[in-house]
Each structure stands twice: as C-alpha cells, then as structure tokens.
Write a protein that holds these residues in place. Structure first.
Motif, PDB file in Angstrom:
ATOM      1  N   ASP A  10     -32.219  85.320  -8.928  1.00 41.19           N
ATOM      2  CA  ASP A  10     -31.496  84.226  -9.026  1.00 41.19           C
ATOM      3  C   ASP A  10     -31.118  83.568  -7.763  1.00 41.19           C
ATOM      4  OD1 ASP A  10     -29.739  82.063 -10.000  1.00 41.19           O
ATOM      5  OD2 ASP A  10     -28.082  83.510 -10.272  1.00 41.19           O
ATOM      6  N   TRP A  11     -31.776  82.788  -7.013  1.00 36.65           N
ATOM      7  CA  TRP A  11     -31.576  82.273  -5.469  1.00 36.65           C
ATOM      8  C   TRP A  11     -30.390  81.242  -5.348  1.00 36.65           C
ATOM      9  CZ3 TRP A  11     -33.730  85.645  -2.338  1.00 36.65           C
ATOM     10  CH2 TRP A  11     -35.030  85.969  -2.640  1.00 36.65           C
ATOM     11  N   ARG A  12     -29.712  81.490  -4.378  1.00 33.20           N
ATOM     12  CA  ARG A  12     -28.711  80.543  -3.911  1.00 33.20           C
ATOM     13  C   ARG A  12     -29.033  79.848  -2.575  1.00 33.20           C
ATOM     14  NH1 ARG A  12     -26.146  85.138  -5.452  1.00 33.20           N
ATOM     15  NH2 ARG A  12     -25.689  85.467  -3.262  1.00 33.20           N
ATOM     16  N   ALA A  13     -28.744  78.439  -2.639  1.00 32.70           N
ATOM     17  CA  ALA A  13     -28.969  77.878  -1.265  1.00 32.70           C
ATOM     18  C   ALA A  13     -28.312  78.484  -0.121  1.00 32.70           C
ATOM     19  CB  ALA A  13     -28.647  76.478  -1.147  1.00 32.70           C
ATOM     20  N   GLY A  14     -29.106  78.582   1.051  1.00 32.10           N
ATOM     21  CA  GLY A  14     -28.657  79.679   2.026  1.00 32.10           C
ATOM     22  C   GLY A  14     -28.971  80.956   2.015  1.00 32.10           C
ATOM     23  N   ASP A  15     -29.720  81.605   0.967  1.00 34.32           N
ATOM     24  CA  ASP A  15     -30.367  83.112   1.001  1.00 34.32           C
ATOM     25  C   ASP A  15     -31.262  83.016   1.699  1.00 34.32           C
ATOM     26  OD1 ASP A  15     -28.385  83.810  -0.917  1.00 34.32           O
ATOM     27  OD2 ASP A  15     -29.577  83.712  -2.817  1.00 34.32           O
ATOM     28  N   GLN A  16     -31.682  83.986   2.216  1.00 32.30           N
ATOM     29  CA  GLN A  16     -32.540  84.473   3.361  1.00 32.30           C
ATOM     30  C   GLN A  16     -33.528  85.597   2.726  1.00 32.30           C
ATOM     31  OE1 GLN A  16     -30.673  85.168   7.078  1.00 32.30           O
ATOM     32  NE2 GLN A  16     -31.247  83.270   7.685  1.00 32.30           N
ATOM     33  N   VAL A  17     -34.684  85.638   3.036  1.00 30.77           N
ATOM     34  CA  VAL A  17     -35.878  86.614   2.677  1.00 30.77           C
ATOM     35  C   VAL A  17     -36.549  86.887   4.037  1.00 30.77           C
ATOM     36  CG1 VAL A  17     -38.062  87.282   1.770  1.00 30.77           C
ATOM     37  CG2 VAL A  17     -36.327  85.679   0.652  1.00 30.77           C
ATOM     38  N   SER A  29     -35.827  99.947 -13.050  1.00 31.02           N
ATOM     39  CA  SER A  29     -35.378  99.679 -14.311  1.00 31.02           C
ATOM     40  C   SER A  29     -34.131  98.827 -14.267  1.00 31.02           C
ATOM     41  CB  SER A  29     -35.047 101.209 -14.913  1.00 31.02           C
ATOM     42  OG  SER A  29     -34.243 101.857 -14.328  1.00 31.02           O
ATOM     43  N   ASP A  30     -33.395  99.193 -13.533  1.00 23.99           N
ATOM     44  CA  ASP A  30     -31.998  98.310 -13.250  1.00 23.99           C
ATOM     45  C   ASP A  30     -32.132  96.809 -12.927  1.00 23.99           C
ATOM     46  OD1 ASP A  30     -32.604  99.504 -10.704  1.00 23.99           O
ATOM     47  OD2 ASP A  30     -30.750  98.483 -10.225  1.00 23.99           O
ATOM     48  N   LEU A  31     -33.365  96.425 -12.548  1.00 24.38           N
ATOM     49  CA  LEU A  31     -33.448  95.099 -12.042  1.00 24.38           C
ATOM     50  C   LEU A  31     -34.578  94.505 -13.015  1.00 24.38           C
ATOM     51  CD1 LEU A  31     -34.319  95.962  -8.277  1.00 24.38           C
ATOM     52  CD2 LEU A  31     -32.318  94.956  -9.330  1.00 24.38           C
ATOM     53  N   ARG A  32     -35.057  94.984 -14.186  1.00 25.23           N
ATOM     54  CA  ARG A  32     -36.020  94.267 -14.842  1.00 25.23           C
ATOM     55  C   ARG A  32     -35.281  93.222 -15.620  1.00 25.23           C
ATOM     56  NH1 ARG A  32     -38.548  99.563 -16.289  1.00 25.23           N
ATOM     57  NH2 ARG A  32     -37.153  99.884 -17.899  1.00 25.23           N
ATOM     58  N   GLU A  33     -34.122  93.308 -16.111  1.00 25.62           N
ATOM     59  CA  GLU A  33     -33.823  92.048 -16.801  1.00 25.62           C
ATOM     60  C   GLU A  33     -33.037  91.142 -15.780  1.00 25.62           C
ATOM     61  OE1 GLU A  33     -30.952  93.175 -20.256  1.00 25.62           O
ATOM     62  OE2 GLU A  33     -32.570  94.458 -21.071  1.00 25.62           O
ATOM     63  N   ARG A  34     -32.946  91.439 -14.519  1.00 30.28           N
ATOM     64  CA  ARG A  34     -32.223  90.508 -13.649  1.00 30.28           C
ATOM     65  C   ARG A  34     -33.463  89.486 -13.146  1.00 30.28           C
ATOM     66  NH1 ARG A  34     -29.637  93.391  -8.460  1.00 30.28           N
ATOM     67  NH2 ARG A  34     -29.786  91.296  -7.694  1.00 30.28           N
ATOM     68  N   LEU A  35     -34.764  89.646 -13.487  1.00 33.77           N
ATOM     69  CA  LEU A  35     -35.910  88.937 -13.342  1.00 33.77           C
ATOM     70  C   LEU A  35     -35.860  87.920 -14.279  1.00 33.77           C
ATOM     71  CD1 LEU A  35     -38.502  91.156 -11.504  1.00 33.77           C
ATOM     72  CD2 LEU A  35     -36.699  89.771 -10.374  1.00 33.77           C
ATOM     73  N   LYS A  36     -35.689  86.464 -13.785  1.00 35.82           N
ATOM     74  CA  LYS A  36     -36.037  85.725 -15.022  1.00 35.82           C
ATOM     75  C   LYS A  36     -37.640  85.625 -15.370  1.00 35.82           C
ATOM     76  CE  LYS A  36     -34.393  82.065 -12.692  1.00 35.82           C
ATOM     77  NZ  LYS A  36     -33.770  82.688 -11.664  1.00 35.82           N
ATOM     78  N   LEU A  37     -37.846  85.288 -16.385  1.00 37.04           N
ATOM     79  CA  LEU A  37     -39.314  85.494 -16.797  1.00 37.04           C
ATOM     80  C   LEU A  37     -39.737  83.956 -17.146  1.00 37.04           C
ATOM     81  CD1 LEU A  37     -39.155  88.036 -19.967  1.00 37.04           C
ATOM     82  CD2 LEU A  37     -40.069  88.233 -17.597  1.00 37.04           C
ATOM     83  N   HIS A  38     -41.010  83.767 -16.666  1.00 42.14           N
ATOM     84  CA  HIS A  38     -41.582  82.295 -16.821  1.00 42.14           C
ATOM     85  C   HIS A  38     -42.906  82.141 -17.489  1.00 42.14           C
ATOM     86  CE1 HIS A  38     -38.731  80.849 -13.757  1.00 42.14           C
ATOM     87  NE2 HIS A  38     -38.645  82.033 -13.017  1.00 42.14           N
TER      88      HIS A  38
END
Length: 377
Positions: A92-99, A221-230
């Motif tokens: 769930d990205w927000r404007a201004g986030d960086q990678v 495991s704690d991140l699986r449900e944080r990833l939106k599915l497409h």
C-alpha cells in the motif's frame, strides 16, 4: 547415491559455463519429465493425487533450501518477475514513498519499481562500487524509504552482498528487505530467517538446475495479508477443491499467490533437480563451486591482457566471473568462444563465466588454454 557425471552426460562435448543464465538439467530431471509425459499419454490424470505429492515435496525442498519457517511460506510462481510484481503492486504505497535499489540490478528488479512512479513512488539507485556497498545501501534508507530491493548476487559483476548485515540494518530502520535471490539460490546457502528479509524470490532455471517457467516466492507470514491481491482463481482459495462452495477467502498460506492450475510439468523437473542439490548438500555445493571459481580466477590472472570485472575477495563472490580481454571486442570474443563450444554470456562489459559445483576439471582447463591462445595469438 548420485553419480555426478552420470547426471550430466549431455555435457560431454560442451564447455558449459553459463549457469547464471540457463542451466542444463541433471539426468534425473530428464527422466522425471519423460515419466510424466508417458504417464499422461497412457492414463492421463488418473493418478493426479500422486502429482500433488510431488508438488508438495517441491514446496518442502524449497522451504529447506531457503530455511523458511514452514512450507506455507512458499508460493510456486512463474518466475522472479512475477514474484517481484506481487510485492511491488501488493504493498500500500503512498505518494512520496521511496524504494532503494542498486545501479547494477537486472531489469526485472528495476523496472517493476520504476513502474510505481504513477503512485508517486520514487526509486533511489545506489552505486555499489563506491566503498562499502552495504553501508551505502543502508545510508540511502531515509525515513521515506519503505523497501530495499536488492539482488543477493549481481548478475553482471557477480558481486555478492552481506544479506544478514542488510537485514539487520533494515530491521533497525523499519524498512522491508526484498531479495532477488536468483543468482545465489542453488549456488550458495541462503537463510531467509537469518537475513530477516520480508520477501525473497528466484527462478528455477539457473543454479537450481530446473526448467524455465517455475520459480519460488517466499513471503514472511506476517506480511502475506498486507499484499493486495491482483490475481484470482480457484487455486488460491482457502477451500480450493470445494467447487460447490459459494463463499470464499484467499488461502492463509502463500498459495494465495497461485491463482490457477499449477505448472505440474515444471514441478516434476524442478523437484527432481532439487533432490540432487539436497543429496550433495548446499555446503558442499558452495565449497565445490568456490573451488571452481577460484581455479578460473587463478587461470585468468595468468593470461596477459585479461581484465577482471568481478570481485576478487571470496566473501564477495558466488558463481560469476566477468572479464574482458585486451585486443578483443566482447562480441567477437563471445562468438569465438561459442564456436569452440564454450557456453557463456556477454554481460557487464565483458564475458561472464558461471560454472557450477559439478563442472569438470577439463572444462576449466580447456577454456583457460583456449583463452591463453587467443591472448597470445
């Protein structure tokens, strides 16, 4: 007990130094696919439950290879790029986030992050050749950085990074660590728990000695449900196989990333290939590969005009050596080597050699002898 040279009889006439691109299959993978094809021709999917057992063994082998907590953390994917896309377009990205990435990444681990520009996400590229590579990456992790995406081993230079150090640094900064493991998994041990990564992915067709079209995606495991599915379909459901059920939810396991029917043909081959790596043992694979890379490096150092583009320090190497030869255009040298049955690649401003743990002595000796002749002739 395995017969190492019996596993690769098809290489008798080749000098195969291209495992960082596409590897040959061991004989057991060939036999597994032949059996599967013959079974399909004779009885179709009558014994489909047996196929599912092979798929489950594959998940378990991949779990052990990555030292993931459970096989529920393992998804079988088409390739590394697909897994990277699950992460890039799932968070769930927000404007201004960086990678943060490096300037040396293979396009798969660059384009997917640059594609987030429309969401206001900025990609920060770090030069790994200026001093302390890990510290440079961590120093780039400002409060705006959500994720550090890095290859365990760079595809062109062969530079290997200290993943545990990166994991510890990311943990302190609250940054997710995403590892493109394609140039390390199967060549050297990789422990996703020790390096505290959030995600790791790799294809099966390089150091894992498997086919194209099947890879692995580790998601903590704690991140699986944080990833939106497409991607949605029957296979990614918690109650997959209950076709009359009208209510549904994504699988709690990493199978939630597998929307449709599995690549069973690929699973047959990759499961067989991984059985060889397990029989040898990854510590011995790494030791034998190190010896072969060092052998190549020592030989290249004796050839006049060779310029190395890969690290010399053992702790900075995996299975890749890239070099150029004075007086030879890289494209012309590549074609000359190919004509002499030396299978390699053009990468990183030079010629890339990538042996594996089983590479025969004569392959290295004959290749070095040929290069010496080209350098002096």
């Amino acid at each position: 007990m395995y017969d190492l040279y019996g596993e690769f009889p098809q290489l008798a006439s080749l000098r195969y130094l291209n495992h960082a691109a596409v590897a040959p299959w061991p004989q057991r993978a060939v036999l597994a696919v032949n059996r599967f094809a013959e079974q399909n021709a004779r009885i179709g999917a009558r014994d489909y439950p047996d196929w599912l057992q092979v798929e489950q063994r594959l998940r378990q082998r991949l779990q052990r290879l990555l030292n993931a907590p459970t096989s529920a953390d393992i998804a079988l994917v088409k390739n590394t790029s697909e897994a990277l896309s699950f992460v890039a377009f799932g968070l769930d990205w927000r404007a201004g986030d960086q990678v943060v990435i490096s300037t040396e990444e293979f396009p798969s681990n660059r384009i997917v992050w640059e594609a987030l520009e429309r969401f206001g996400v900025e990609v920060v590229q770090v030069d790994l050749q200026q001093g302390d590579a890990e510290q440079s990456l961590l120093d780039a992790c400002s409060p705006r950085v959500r994720l550090l995406a890095i290859s365990a081993v760079q595809y062109a230079s062969g530079l290997r990074l200290d993943l545990q150090r990166l994991g510890q640094g990311c943990q302190r900064r609250g940054v997710l660590l995403c590892i493109d493991a394609i140039q390390q998994l199967g060549a050297l041990p990789l422990d996703v728990q020790a390096c505290q990564c959030a995600f790791a992915m790799a294809d099966g067709h390089k150091w894992l000695l498997g086919p194209e079209g099947l890879g692995v995606f580790y998601c903590r495991s704690d991140l699986r449900e944080r990833l939106k599915l497409h991607e949605y379909g029957w296979h990614m459901l918690e109650h997959a196989g209950d076709y009359q059920r009208t209510d549904w939810q994504p699988a709690r396991s990493a199978r939630r990333f597998e929307c449709g029917s599995p690549n069973m043909l690929g699973a047959m081959a990759l499961e067989a290939s991984l059985s060889l790596l397990e029989e040898v043992g990854m510590s011995d694979v790494a030791k034998d590969l190190h010896e072969r890379v060092q052998w190549l490096l020592d030989g290249l150092d004796k050839i006049p005009g060779v310029r190395l583009h890969s690290p010399r320090e053992p702790e900075r190497r995996a299975g890749i050596l890239t070099f150029s030869l004075d007086g030879w255009d890289n494209a012309r040298l590549f074609e000359r080597l190919k004509a002499e049955q030396v299978i390699c690649a053009q990468r990183g401003g030079g010629i890339r050699f990538s042996p594996h743990f089983y590479t025969q002595e004569r392959v290295i000796d004959e290749t070095l002898q040929l290069l010496s002749q080209l350098a002096t002739g």
